[in-house]
Design an enzyme around this catalytic site. Structure first.
Site, short mmCIF file in Angstrom:
data_model
loop_
_atom_site.label_atom_id
_atom_site.label_comp_id
_atom_site.label_asym_id
_atom_site.label_seq_id
_atom_site.Cartn_x
_atom_site.Cartn_y
_atom_site.Cartn_z
N GLU A 46 -36.84 51.86 8.97
CA GLU A 46 -37.60 52.40 9.30
C GLU A 46 -39.12 51.78 9.31
O GLU A 46 -39.58 51.11 10.33
CB GLU A 46 -37.93 53.98 9.05
CG GLU A 46 -36.98 54.88 9.78
CD GLU A 46 -35.68 55.70 8.07
OE1 GLU A 46 -35.59 55.94 8.04
OE2 GLU A 46 -35.98 54.06 7.73
N THR A 193 1.21 47.54 -14.60
CA THR A 193 -0.03 46.28 -13.46
C THR A 193 -0.37 45.39 -14.31
O THR A 193 -0.26 44.60 -14.40
CB THR A 193 -0.34 46.95 -12.69
OG1 THR A 193 0.50 48.09 -11.45
CG2 THR A 193 -0.80 45.74 -11.95
N ASP A 197 1.74 41.96 -14.39
CA ASP A 197 1.23 40.62 -14.00
C ASP A 197 -0.29 40.17 -14.10
O ASP A 197 -0.31 39.51 -13.53
CB ASP A 197 0.85 41.63 -12.49
CG ASP A 197 1.91 42.62 -10.94
OD1 ASP A 197 2.81 42.15 -11.57
OD2 ASP A 197 1.15 42.57 -10.93
N LEU A 201 -7.49 40.60 -11.00
CA LEU A 201 -9.08 41.79 -10.57
C LEU A 201 -10.39 40.95 -10.10
O LEU A 201 -11.29 41.53 -9.78
CB LEU A 201 -9.17 42.86 -11.28
CG LEU A 201 -7.48 43.91 -11.47
CD1 LEU A 201 -7.86 44.44 -12.35
CD2 LEU A 201 -6.80 43.57 -10.35
N ARG A 204 -12.70 35.74 -7.17
CA ARG A 204 -12.65 34.24 -7.32
C ARG A 204 -12.51 33.71 -5.84
O ARG A 204 -12.91 32.41 -5.51
CB ARG A 204 -11.21 34.14 -7.77
CG ARG A 204 -10.10 34.30 -7.77
CD ARG A 204 -9.13 34.36 -9.02
NE ARG A 204 -7.86 34.08 -9.57
CZ ARG A 204 -7.71 35.65 -9.02
NH1 ARG A 204 -8.55 36.61 -9.13
NH2 ARG A 204 -6.55 35.98 -8.92
#
Length: 330
Positions: A46, A193, A197, A201, A204
């Protein structure tokens, strides 16, 4: 009001944790001013819209349209409702009410008390949708939860006895996921995980802020040499032993609700769940998820760990690289 919604979206994601808001000022069916909330701590929509009007005398004969109820409290900036009153704008059209406790009708009340004509709930559904994270956080007292996974054509999320990472989705899907990470405040994976893996996270592959990394580690047994503990972004370890700046103690017997309650207390407004099937099911079975984004690749495994199954209507689907991306809304 549609112009207000389109303007508001320009503030994503820099307006966070504030809501995205767009505003236009109309005189004799012509827009004479417009603005949006560009980033947290800066002027509200506003204020920017009123400032953009060249001939301020026209404000006294104009209608102000805004996608969210004007604030009526002093935060990082003065109340927008007071500025509207001071500007002698006679009519205000509002998309959705602001259910944040500091506002929640107070802005409308301030306008009406000043004799301003107020019309509400115009394109309300659209105005609420763009601020789904904000409204979920304040109304449900938890972060907005996005489930994400990739599955093969035969609906497997990973091979049995996985010993090294397996990329199921395409490179284009991976880049899109990094963009999603930049748009949310936190990202969560389970212990398995993190171990199998060893993910970063981070964002990049795109420009944008890294999310807070959250990992489930009930016994605090994860190796601190894992990439999730590097200095690229803060990491919060969820466990049942201790709480600190980097540790969060929760009730693992009631994991999803307990965790989301604690994340709410730390002002985390949105989170992506990128864990394995067990972690995803924790949120699915507790019915505390808001949307799911599922990549289905052309790859097959024949056997493996079955991907989650959710009972929800498909919102829409699209093709990303070689994958089909399906969105579900809870």
């Amino acid at each position: 009001m549609q112009v207000c919604v389109d303007l508001a979206l320009k503030g994503f994601p820099l307006a966070f944790p504030n809501p995205m808001v767009g505003c236009v000022i109309v005189h004799n069916d012509s827009i004479i001013g417009q603005g949006y909330h560009q980033k947290c701590g800066s002027h509200h929509a506003e204020v920017n819209a009123i400032a953009s009007v060249e001939n301020k005398e026209l404000l006294e004969q104009s209608t102000l349209y805004v996608s969210l109820e004007p604030c009526a409290h002093f935060g990082k900036t003065p109340p927008c409702a007071d500025l509207i009153v001071k500007s002698k704008i006679p009519r205000v059209v509002i998309g959705s009410l602001d259910t944040f406790s500091e506002v929640n009708g107070k802005g409308i009340q301030r306008l009406k008390e000043a004799g301003i004509e107020v019309l509400t709930k115009v394109l309300e559904k659209d105005c609420r949708a763009i601020n789904k994270r904000f409204f979920t956080f304040h109304e449900k007292k938890r972060p907005y939860v996005i489930l994400k996974w990739a599955q093969t054509t035969d609906r497997y999320i990973a091979p049995l006895n996985q010993k090294e990472p397996l990329w199921i989705s395409s490179p284009k899907s991976k880049t899109l996921v990094h963009l999603w990470r930049s748009q949310e405040q936190a990202i969560l994976v389970g212990r398995k995980t993190a171990e199998l893996d060893n993910p970063l996270l981070t964002t990049r592959e795109v420009e944008g802020k890294n999310p807070i990394r959250i990992v489930l580690d009930r016994e605090l047994s994860l190796n601190k040499d894992l990439l999730i503990f590097n200095d690229d972004a803060p990491t919060l370890v969820v466990n049942d032993k201790l709480s600190s700046e980097n540790h969060l103690k929760v009730d693992f017997d009631n994991l999803a609700p307990s965790l989301l309650k604690e994340l709410h207390s730390r002002n985390i407004q949105s989170i992506i769940i990128e864990g394995g099937t067990q972690t995803l099911y924790t949120f699915i079975e507790a019915k505390v998820w808001d949307e799911a984004r599922v990549f289905t690749s052309k790859k097959t495994l024949g056997k493996g760990i079955q991907s989650p199954l959710i009972q929800s209507v498909i919102n829409h689907s699209e093709i990303v690289g070689n994958d089909k991306l399906t969105y579900y809304i809870n």
